[in-house]
Write a protein that holds these residues in place. Structure first.
Motif, PDB file in Angstrom:
ATOM      1  N   SER A 192       1.559   4.153  -3.040  1.00 32.74           N
ATOM      2  CA  SER A 192       1.378   5.605  -2.921  1.00 32.74           C
ATOM      3  C   SER A 192       2.712   6.327  -3.116  1.00 32.74           C
ATOM      4  O   SER A 192       2.745   7.438  -3.651  1.00 32.74           O
ATOM      5  CB  SER A 192       0.654   6.011  -1.630  1.00 32.74           C
ATOM      6  OG  SER A 192       1.394   5.605  -0.535  1.00 32.74           O
ATOM      7  N   SER A 193       3.813   5.686  -2.766  1.00 29.97           N
ATOM      8  CA  SER A 193       5.121   6.309  -3.037  1.00 29.97           C
ATOM      9  C   SER A 193       5.367   6.377  -4.539  1.00 29.97           C
ATOM     10  O   SER A 193       5.843   7.391  -5.056  1.00 29.97           O
ATOM     11  CB  SER A 193       6.252   5.501  -2.403  1.00 29.97           C
ATOM     12  OG  SER A 193       6.091   5.445  -1.015  1.00 29.97           O
ATOM     13  N   ARG A 198       3.131   6.478  -6.906  1.00 33.35           N
ATOM     14  CA  ARG A 198       2.222   7.468  -7.509  1.00 33.35           C
ATOM     15  C   ARG A 198       2.663   8.888  -7.201  1.00 33.35           C
ATOM     16  O   ARG A 198       2.374   9.805  -7.948  1.00 33.35           O
ATOM     17  CB  ARG A 198       0.807   7.264  -6.964  1.00 33.35           C
ATOM     18  CG  ARG A 198       0.172   6.002  -7.491  1.00 33.35           C
ATOM     19  CD  ARG A 198      -1.348   6.139  -7.589  1.00 33.35           C
ATOM     20  NE  ARG A 198      -1.923   4.901  -8.090  1.00 33.35           N
ATOM     21  CZ  ARG A 198      -2.631   4.048  -7.344  1.00 33.35           C
ATOM     22  NH1 ARG A 198      -2.888   4.327  -6.080  1.00 33.35           N
ATOM     23  NH2 ARG A 198      -3.105   2.949  -7.866  1.00 33.35           N
ATOM     24  N   GLY A 199       3.329   9.039  -6.052  1.00 41.20           N
ATOM     25  CA  GLY A 199       3.701  10.399  -5.621  1.00 41.20           C
ATOM     26  C   GLY A 199       5.039  10.870  -6.150  1.00 41.20           C
ATOM     27  O   GLY A 199       5.483  11.962  -5.817  1.00 41.20           O
ATOM     28  N   GLU A 217       0.823  -1.211   0.000  1.00 43.95           N
ATOM     29  CA  GLU A 217       0.000   0.000   0.000  1.00 43.95           C
ATOM     30  C   GLU A 217       0.866   1.274   0.000  1.00 43.95           C
ATOM     31  O   GLU A 217       0.679   2.171  -0.820  1.00 43.95           O
ATOM     32  CB  GLU A 217      -0.894  -0.025   1.232  1.00 43.95           C
ATOM     33  CG  GLU A 217      -2.179   0.755   1.048  1.00 43.95           C
ATOM     34  CD  GLU A 217      -3.089   0.534   2.259  1.00 43.95           C
ATOM     35  OE1 GLU A 217      -3.446   1.520   2.896  1.00 43.95           O
ATOM     36  OE2 GLU A 217      -3.379  -0.654   2.556  1.00 43.95           O
ATOM     37  N   LYS A 218       1.830   1.292   0.907  1.00 41.02           N
ATOM     38  CA  LYS A 218       2.725   2.466   0.977  1.00 41.02           C
ATOM     39  C   LYS A 218       3.606   2.541  -0.280  1.00 41.02           C
ATOM     40  O   LYS A 218       3.922   3.627  -0.759  1.00 41.02           O
ATOM     41  CB  LYS A 218       3.610   2.386   2.221  1.00 41.02           C
ATOM     42  CG  LYS A 218       2.892   2.674   3.525  1.00 41.02           C
ATOM     43  CD  LYS A 218       3.840   3.338   4.520  1.00 41.02           C
ATOM     44  CE  LYS A 218       3.117   3.746   5.793  1.00 41.02           C
ATOM     45  NZ  LYS A 218       3.080   2.681   6.801  1.00 41.02           N
TER      46      LYS A 218
END
Ligand code: DC
Length: 207
Positions: free
Chosen positions: A57-58, A60-61, A53-54
């Motif tokens: 998001s990393s 995508r960011g 999950e993290k």
């Protein structure tokens, strides 16, 4: 023209990709940096590398700013990137960015592990760059020494063999030559000879 360069760690694919990009005046994307920057973001948050999950998001960011750092090129981050790159959702999060780069008007050069197989299967030319693990370990040792890092050849060779195995055995987009890739073994070639051979492959694909 899209040029897809794939190959294992320290095969010389990055150098070849940069040289080909300069020669043909095309933009170049080192896709390993995307996975390295994702891994770094996780480590900086104190998160585990297999925290899907993290990791997503990393991924995508990521912003352009994230690629401008020497630490990304180090040994630790290559290994961490290989772990993160085995997470299917992370790869999915990074696909659009890479395909958009490949779709630039005049083309592009991309290097990585799955450019010819997944990111740009219709590339005009695909080169799979390889070399023996020992030759790659020697090159990586020289490169790290040049960057002022402490070098342990045996540990580097072990890293390379482990990374080859992880990158080739993962379920999603494993490291392998595309069926229509030209294989370029650089074990006994210096940088100039490898570039000449790669250039000949690209020129042959252009006619
Ligand atoms: O090319 P590199 O050493 O910078 O890549 C670091 C790791 O990132 C590599 O071991 C596997 C992963 N990677 C990948 O899975 N797919 C890519 N297209 C590029 C890199």
């Amino acid at each position: 023209m899209i040029i897809a360069i794939d190959g294992p760690a320290a095969s010389g694919k990055g150098t070849l990709a940069r040289r080909l990009a300069a020669h043909f005046n095309l933009p170049h994307l080192d896709t390993g940096l995307l996975y390295r920057a994702t891994a770094r973001a996780l480590l900086d948050q104190g998160a585990k590398l297999d925290d899907a999950e993290k990791a997503v998001s990393s991924a995508r960011g990521l912003a352009l700013l994230d690629f401008d750092e020497d630490r990304l090129r180090g040994r630790e981050m290559g290994e961490a990137a290989s772990v993160v790159a085995a997470i299917r959702e992370v790869r999915a999060a990074l696909i659009d960015m890479q395909r958009a780069f490949a779709a630039r008007k005049n083309g592009a050069v991309l290097d990585g592990r799955d450019i010819g197989t997944v990111i740009a299967p219709d590339a005009d030319v695909k080169i799979f760059v390889t070399a023996s693990p020992e030759a790659r370990a020697q090159r990586r040792a020289l490169e790290l020494r040049g960057r002022g890092e402490k070098v342990d050849y045996a540990a580097i060779l072990e890293d390379i063999v482990k990374r080859d195995r992880r990158d080739s055995e993962r379920a999603d987009a494993p490291l392998k030559p595309a069926a229509d890739a030209h294989v370029l073994d650089t074990t006994d070639l210096n940088v100039e000879a490898a570039f000449a051979a790669a250039l000949a492959m690209v020129e042959a694909a252009r006619v």
